[in-house]
Design a protein around this motif. Structure first.
Motif, mmCIF file in Angstrom:
data_model
loop_
_atom_site.group_PDB
_atom_site.id
_atom_site.type_symbol
_atom_site.label_atom_id
_atom_site.label_comp_id
_atom_site.label_asym_id
_atom_site.label_seq_id
_atom_site.Cartn_x
_atom_site.Cartn_y
_atom_site.Cartn_z
ATOM 1 N N ILE A 90 -26.201 25.764 -3.777
ATOM 2 C CA ILE A 90 -27.251 25.501 -2.787
ATOM 3 C C ILE A 90 -28.057 24.278 -3.201
ATOM 4 O O ILE A 90 -28.374 23.410 -2.381
ATOM 5 C CB ILE A 90 -28.159 26.735 -2.627
ATOM 6 C CG1 ILE A 90 -27.326 27.945 -2.164
ATOM 7 C CG2 ILE A 90 -29.281 26.450 -1.628
ATOM 8 C CD1 ILE A 90 -28.091 29.259 -2.189
ATOM 9 N N ALA A 91 -28.383 24.187 -4.490
ATOM 10 C CA ALA A 91 -29.100 23.005 -4.991
ATOM 11 C C ALA A 91 -28.262 21.746 -4.812
ATOM 12 O O ALA A 91 -28.776 20.685 -4.435
ATOM 13 C CB ALA A 91 -29.463 23.200 -6.460
ATOM 14 N N ARG A 92 -26.957 21.867 -5.065
ATOM 15 C CA ARG A 92 -26.073 20.711 -4.904
ATOM 16 C C ARG A 92 -26.100 20.203 -3.455
ATOM 17 O O ARG A 92 -26.118 19.002 -3.203
ATOM 18 C CB ARG A 92 -24.644 21.091 -5.292
ATOM 19 C CG ARG A 92 -23.668 19.904 -5.289
ATOM 20 C CD ARG A 92 -22.217 20.383 -5.279
ATOM 21 N NE ARG A 92 -21.889 21.239 -6.403
ATOM 22 C CZ ARG A 92 -21.484 20.784 -7.596
ATOM 23 N NH1 ARG A 92 -21.365 19.488 -7.801
ATOM 24 N NH2 ARG A 92 -21.195 21.653 -8.559
ATOM 25 N N ALA A 93 -26.105 21.135 -2.503
ATOM 26 C CA ALA A 93 -26.083 20.752 -1.092
ATOM 27 C C ALA A 93 -27.379 20.062 -0.669
ATOM 28 O O ALA A 93 -27.373 19.205 0.224
ATOM 29 C CB ALA A 93 -25.847 21.990 -0.230
ATOM 30 N N ILE A 94 -28.489 20.411 -1.290
ATOM 31 C CA ILE A 94 -29.779 19.793 -0.937
ATOM 32 C C ILE A 94 -29.981 18.468 -1.643
ATOM 33 O O ILE A 94 -30.423 17.479 -1.039
ATOM 34 C CB ILE A 94 -30.942 20.754 -1.278
ATOM 35 C CG1 ILE A 94 -30.850 22.023 -0.417
ATOM 36 C CG2 ILE A 94 -32.295 20.061 -1.067
ATOM 37 C CD1 ILE A 94 -31.869 23.090 -0.786
ATOM 38 N N PHE A 95 -29.621 18.413 -2.919
ATOM 39 C CA PHE A 95 -29.947 17.249 -3.745
ATOM 40 C C PHE A 95 -28.748 16.408 -4.158
ATOM 41 O O PHE A 95 -28.927 15.308 -4.679
ATOM 42 C CB PHE A 95 -30.675 17.709 -5.017
ATOM 43 C CG PHE A 95 -31.980 18.398 -4.771
ATOM 44 C CD1 PHE A 95 -33.126 17.668 -4.483
ATOM 45 C CD2 PHE A 95 -32.069 19.781 -4.826
ATOM 46 C CE1 PHE A 95 -34.341 18.312 -4.270
ATOM 47 C CE2 PHE A 95 -33.263 20.435 -4.612
ATOM 48 C CZ PHE A 95 -34.407 19.697 -4.324
ATOM 49 N N GLY A 96 -27.537 16.943 -3.984
ATOM 50 C CA GLY A 96 -26.366 16.266 -4.538
ATOM 51 C C GLY A 96 -26.260 16.471 -6.030
ATOM 52 O O GLY A 96 -25.443 15.832 -6.695
ATOM 53 N N ASP A 97 -27.059 17.400 -6.560
ATOM 54 C CA ASP A 97 -27.110 17.653 -8.002
ATOM 55 C C ASP A 97 -27.366 19.144 -8.227
ATOM 56 O O ASP A 97 -28.457 19.647 -7.904
ATOM 57 C CB ASP A 97 -28.216 16.820 -8.639
ATOM 58 C CG ASP A 97 -28.313 16.992 -10.154
ATOM 59 O OD1 ASP A 97 -27.610 17.863 -10.703
ATOM 60 O OD2 ASP A 97 -29.101 16.259 -10.778
ATOM 61 N N PRO A 98 -26.407 19.901 -8.758
ATOM 62 C CA PRO A 98 -26.593 21.338 -8.944
ATOM 63 C C PRO A 98 -27.632 21.705 -9.993
ATOM 64 O O PRO A 98 -28.062 22.859 -10.063
ATOM 65 C CB PRO A 98 -25.207 21.817 -9.382
ATOM 66 C CG PRO A 98 -24.572 20.619 -10.006
ATOM 67 C CD PRO A 98 -25.077 19.457 -9.217
ATOM 68 N N GLU A 99 -28.055 20.741 -10.792
ATOM 69 C CA GLU A 99 -29.028 21.028 -11.845
ATOM 70 C C GLU A 99 -30.465 20.878 -11.371
ATOM 71 O O GLU A 99 -31.404 21.180 -12.128
ATOM 72 C CB GLU A 99 -28.781 20.110 -13.047
ATOM 73 C CG GLU A 99 -27.400 20.263 -13.667
ATOM 74 C CD GLU A 99 -27.075 21.691 -14.067
ATOM 75 O OE1 GLU A 99 -27.984 22.390 -14.567
ATOM 76 O OE2 GLU A 99 -25.919 22.122 -13.868
ATOM 77 N N LYS A 100 -30.678 20.452 -10.134
ATOM 78 C CA LYS A 100 -32.045 20.338 -9.616
ATOM 79 C C LYS A 100 -32.475 21.704 -9.083
ATOM 80 O O LYS A 100 -32.695 21.915 -7.897
ATOM 81 C CB LYS A 100 -32.138 19.258 -8.546
ATOM 82 C CG LYS A 100 -32.048 17.861 -9.133
ATOM 83 C CD LYS A 100 -32.594 16.809 -8.201
ATOM 84 C CE LYS A 100 -32.702 15.470 -8.905
ATOM 85 N NZ LYS A 100 -33.265 14.417 -8.039
ATOM 86 N N ILE A 101 -32.581 22.625 -10.006
ATOM 87 C CA ILE A 101 -32.896 24.008 -9.671
ATOM 88 C C ILE A 101 -33.834 24.571 -10.722
ATOM 89 O O ILE A 101 -33.709 24.272 -11.915
ATOM 90 C CB ILE A 101 -31.594 24.842 -9.573
ATOM 91 C CG1 ILE A 101 -31.871 26.244 -9.062
ATOM 92 C CG2 ILE A 101 -30.862 24.883 -10.916
ATOM 93 C CD1 ILE A 101 -30.607 26.991 -8.650
ATOM 94 N N ARG A 102 -34.774 25.358 -10.277
ATOM 95 C CA ARG A 102 -35.755 25.990 -11.164
ATOM 96 C C ARG A 102 -35.564 27.496 -11.033
ATOM 97 O O ARG A 102 -35.746 28.059 -9.944
ATOM 98 C CB ARG A 102 -37.159 25.579 -10.751
ATOM 99 C CG ARG A 102 -38.250 25.967 -11.715
ATOM 100 C CD ARG A 102 -39.583 25.456 -11.190
ATOM 101 N NE ARG A 102 -40.697 25.871 -12.031
ATOM 102 C CZ ARG A 102 -41.962 25.949 -11.615
ATOM 103 N NH1 ARG A 102 -42.245 25.648 -10.366
ATOM 104 N NH2 ARG A 102 -42.907 26.324 -12.427
#
Length: 305
Positions: free
Chosen positions: A106-118
């Motif tokens: 889900i983070a990947r789909a929003i940011f293009g980066d799966p690590e942009k998650i808290r």
């Protein structure tokens, strides 16, 4: 005997609620006695809990997803004590597992980066609260979709289907709840599993905060069995080879991503993400985490209303 995975340090900037640290020497958790459980069914016979909103791609201005992107990270409520699905790797300190992979997509789909998650580590009983209070954007935590919960929160389409079974000592001859008459059986507070145990005449339901507490109580002989989804039990058995998963599944537990009730645009967006995940990443994650313990499987087909 392998100890229950202990809580480690989080990733930088990653808030995590305190979680129990398991060991066979730890005393029984507070509030772990027998409990009365309300088993009344609030579901309408016409309810189709699995049916979610049709998927929709894109992040339009003013949408929930646009606000998340502006913030800079996705906030996800997850588990950190369930091996294989959501657990903290004691070596790296990172959260890992099948549910963690879904949240990262889900983070990947929003940011293009799966690590942009808290990540926000929560108990089973906290799942509705953190969504209703706006503390998280999503909950990805072995979260069974049902009509009673849909009255409070929204759900994505179903991304995994589990079933309730039993975990017992390897020397036990028990294979069903019916064989546990007068015996204590552990489950987590706020779980459908606890209600399912209470609905059967004979077993004594014992309630704890986290599934890791149930494993500790089984190791200490304070309960005769743990009963919950086979996914969770498989992780416990992997941690402690003196235990075994037994019996046929006696429920069907469809997992969905929990989303605040009002954020229907986020529901549609997550359903689009899950459509993409079913195309390949679902299988990669399942094969990497779960297949060895529960056998081969594929993603469930979504239902939309």
């Amino acid at each position: 005997m392998l100890a229950v995975l202990a809580t480690g340090c989080g990733s930088p900037g990653e808030p995590v609620d305190p979680a129990p640290v398991g060991s066979v020497q730890r005393p029984a958790p507070a509030g772990s006695g027998p409990v009365d459980v309300d088993t009344e069914k609030s579901e309408s016979p016409d309810c189709n809990a699995r049916a979610s909103l049709p998927p929709q791609a894109g992040i339009p201005a003013g949408s929930t997803m646009a606000e998340i992107r502006e913030r800079g990270n996705l906030i996800a409520g997850v588990d950190q004590n369930t091996f294989l699905f959501g657990f903290r790797n004691p070596t790296t300190g990172e959260l890992e597992g099948f549910d963690i992979d879904i949240a990262k997509e889900i983070a990947r789909a929003i940011f293009g980066d799966p690590e942009k998650i808290r990540f926000r580590a929560i108990t089973s009983a906290q799942r509705e609260d953190v969504l209703m209070n706006g503390e998280v954007d999503v909950v990805v935590r072995t979260y069974t979709v049902n009509c009673a919960r849909r009255e409070k929160v929204n759900f994505s389409s179903v991304y995994y289907v589990a079933g309730q079974r039993l975990l017992v000592d390897k020397g036990s001859s028990v294979t069903s709840l019916a064989g546990l008459d007068g015996k204590r059986v552990c489950a987590a507070d706020g779980s459908t599993s606890l209600k399912n145990i209470a609905a059967v005449s004979g077993p004594i339901p014992v309630q704890v905060d986290d599934w890791s507490d149930c494993l500790v109580m089984l190791q200490q002989g304070q309960v005769a069995a743990v009963s919950t989804d086979d996914t969770i039990l498989a992780g416990m058995a992997a941690q402690d080879p003196t235990t075994k998963v037994v019996g046929e599944t006696f429920t069907e537990e469809p997992y969905g991503v929990g989303i605040p009730k009002e954020n229907e645009d986020m529901v549609r967006f997550v359903n689009h993400v899950l459509e993409q995940v079913r195309g390949g990443r679902w299988q990669q994650s399942y094969d990497g985490w779960v297949a060895e313990r529960l056998g081969s499987a594929g993603p469930p087909q979504p239902e939309y209303r």
